[in-house]
Scaffold this active site. Sequence first.
Site, PDB file in Angstrom:
ATOM      1  N   ASP A   1      -3.029   4.784  -2.310  1.00  0.00           N
ATOM      2  CA  ASP A   1      -4.082   5.281  -1.429  1.00  0.00           C
ATOM      3  C   ASP A   1      -4.459   6.739  -1.710  1.00  0.00           C
ATOM      4  OD1 ASP A   1      -5.554   4.832   1.241  1.00  0.00           O
ATOM      5  OD2 ASP A   1      -4.464   6.695   1.628  1.00  0.00           O
TER       6      ASP A   1
ATOM      7  N   HIS B   1     -11.259  -3.103   2.778  1.00  0.00           N
ATOM      8  CA  HIS B   1     -11.225  -2.837   4.216  1.00  0.00           C
ATOM      9  C   HIS B   1     -12.015  -1.578   4.596  1.00  0.00           C
ATOM     10  CE1 HIS B   1      -8.295  -0.364   2.311  1.00  0.00           C
ATOM     11  NE2 HIS B   1      -8.203   0.382   3.401  1.00  0.00           N
ATOM     12  N   ASP B   2     -12.564  -0.864   3.620  1.00  0.00           N
ATOM     13  CA  ASP B   2     -13.385   0.320   3.912  1.00  0.00           C
ATOM     14  C   ASP B   2     -14.871   0.059   3.676  1.00  0.00           C
ATOM     15  OD1 ASP B   2     -11.068   1.802   4.409  1.00  0.00           O
ATOM     16  OD2 ASP B   2     -10.905   2.434   2.315  1.00  0.00           O
TER      17      ASP B   2
ATOM     18  N   GLU C   1      -6.683   3.959  -5.909  1.00  0.00           N
ATOM     19  CA  GLU C   1      -7.984   4.207  -5.310  1.00  0.00           C
ATOM     20  C   GLU C   1      -8.467   5.483  -5.988  1.00  0.00           C
ATOM     21  OE1 GLU C   1      -9.865   4.423  -0.859  1.00  0.00           O
ATOM     22  OE2 GLU C   1      -8.092   5.590  -1.261  1.00  0.00           O
TER      23      GLU C   1
ATOM     24  N   ASP D   1       0.858  -1.179   0.000  1.00  0.00           N
ATOM     25  CA  ASP D   1       0.000   0.000   0.000  1.00  0.00           C
ATOM     26  C   ASP D   1       0.897   1.231   0.000  1.00  0.00           C
ATOM     27  OD1 ASP D   1      -2.439   1.554   0.467  1.00  0.00           O
ATOM     28  OD2 ASP D   1      -3.224  -0.324   1.265  1.00  0.00           O
TER      29      ASP D   1
HETATM   30  C1  NOJ Z   1      -8.274   5.141   1.975  1.00  0.00           C
HETATM   31  C2  NOJ Z   1      -7.991   3.921   2.784  1.00  0.00           C
HETATM   32  O1  NOJ Z   1      -8.485   2.809   2.089  1.00  0.00           O
HETATM   33  C3  NOJ Z   1      -8.646   4.120   4.124  1.00  0.00           C
HETATM   34  O2  NOJ Z   1      -8.653   2.958   4.899  1.00  0.00           O
HETATM   35  C4  NOJ Z   1      -7.940   5.251   4.829  1.00  0.00           C
HETATM   36  O3  NOJ Z   1      -8.626   5.551   6.024  1.00  0.00           O
HETATM   37  C5  NOJ Z   1      -7.899   6.516   3.970  1.00  0.00           C
HETATM   38  N1  NOJ Z   1      -7.598   6.258   2.590  1.00  0.00           N
HETATM   39  C6  NOJ Z   1      -6.859   7.463   4.476  1.00  0.00           C
HETATM   40  O4  NOJ Z   1      -5.581   6.978   4.191  1.00  0.00           O
END
Ligand code: NOJ
Length: 556
Positions: free
Chosen positions: A200, A329-330, A257, A98
């Site tokens: 990210d 994971h989000d 992302e 990541d």
């Molecule tokens: C996206 C990540 O997937 C998430 O888990 C994180 O909280 C935010 N970016 C900030 O880095």
Amino acid sequence: MNKKWWQNEVVYQIYPKSFFDSNNDGIGDIYGITQKLDYLKELGITMIWICPIYQSPMDDNGYDISDYENIHPDFGTKEDLEQLILEAKKRNIKLIMDLVINHTSDEHFWFQQALKDSKSPYRNYYIFKEGKDGHPPTNWRSVFGGSTWEKVPHEDNLYYFHSFSKKQPDLNWENPQMRQELYAMINRWLEKGIAGFRVDAINFIKKDQRFLDGDIDGSDQLSSCFDYCRNIPGLEVFFDEMRKETFDKYDCMTVSEAVGVDYPNVHSFIGEHGCFSMMFDFNYTNIDVENEDVFKPLNWSVKEYKELLFKSQTEIQKLGWSAPFLENHDQPRCVNKLIKDKKYHDYYGPTMLATMYFYLRGTPFIYQGQELGMLNFKRTSIEEFDDINAHAQYQRALEEGFRKEEAIEFLNNRSRDNSRTPFPWKDDLYGGFSKHQPWILMNENYHKINAMAQVQNPKSVYAYYQKMITIRQQSEYHDTLVYGTFEPLESDDEIICYKRCYAKQTVVVICNFSSQKKSIKMRSSIKKIILNNYRDIWFKECHLILNPYQSLVIEL
Ligand code: NOJ
């Protein structure tokens, strides 16, 4: 589009804190991943993406990095990582890390120096601004709630900027020296033999330099920061430079992302002139909530979902490559999010969803536990939640006038903790994840949903994923399922149907997204049934009768 090696991959996302705890301290670790490589090999995946394992105070579980060059001791050592890369390679599994470069932790050396000394060159590595009339410089709300500006201690009227938590100050990408430091760090990692990065929040790196107030859109009297620090024109200039200075020098794979990106802007992300190999398109992912706020649930329909999904595929196909996913994971567990009838949560729902996304055009990503059909949990109080965003969203829900029970219900449906519960390896103490109380509560249903039970059962969700992966990777349909064009097919509102074509082969994917039987008129004859999540297939005259949540992959 020329063929690329990374189009052939099937990626498995690991949330290391919750995958396998090899030293029984309640926290998953790198050696734990190494020990489970054979499980992943059996499943059939070819690449792992590990969420951040760098040094971090863990305010946002590793997305707040205090040292890019070192590993957090909870996860192990650099040697553990080298061993993981080596052992994975022996099994033909690659690894991507990541890359979190929109922000660092406030405990990063650069930020500490920036705070300490106003003359330090590190001041300009971050975004500092004077307040206005006793208020922060703008009225923007950060992603995790509260102002995007935090007052600098011992300074009269100075603030620093953070898109996420106050312990995640944003880097100042306008500073070329700072950018060069990041590029050098990226290249050092690529030299170590990793296959690339998941990148990210990269569409946050450009901020609207006018720093204007936005329209207030909540009881907190703030305005969402998205319009001012996400997908801002000028982003593509940074992207171009970064690609040339880093990724282009290696034959690596990068996946960005990319939340909220409009299709006319996709060319900066992917395709011949884009920065990354592929992107996660969220335009159909957050269909169930407004503006990513869990307390603003939306009543979505399969028809809308299908339209967004097809748009994503057809737009991305015009110039580049996508990275289809259902979970990460989000996100909450996809079965709870997308399968409205609970009766089908055990098998038909998860396998239909799997079929629907896995054969889309792109490199598919599987999030840990998705291959078991893991479900959301039920918590009863806010203390049971770990995630910083769960706490922020809970507060905001209360501020908006919801009762505590209602706020908890929103979190049970949508909190990021849902996908962060420890991986259930077997029906044993703590699901066989650890012998120690895990850092976050288990999902209670691990007695029923666990890897051991499913690996041994040929009728399990796991066995279905295994079969599905084999078909994409190793069957006579490989070229069509990987390189074939995507074409939407007309169907009932609650059926998602598309075809993939390559050379003279046509493969059709048909998914009944409802708990009703549905019929579909067949205009061509079926040459072969490649995959079916039910045992049988039913015809009536020239109609195919689909059972609730049935999915089929057929050759015409
Ligand atoms: C996206 C990540 O997937 C998430 O888990 C994180 O909280 C935010 N970016 C900030 O880095």
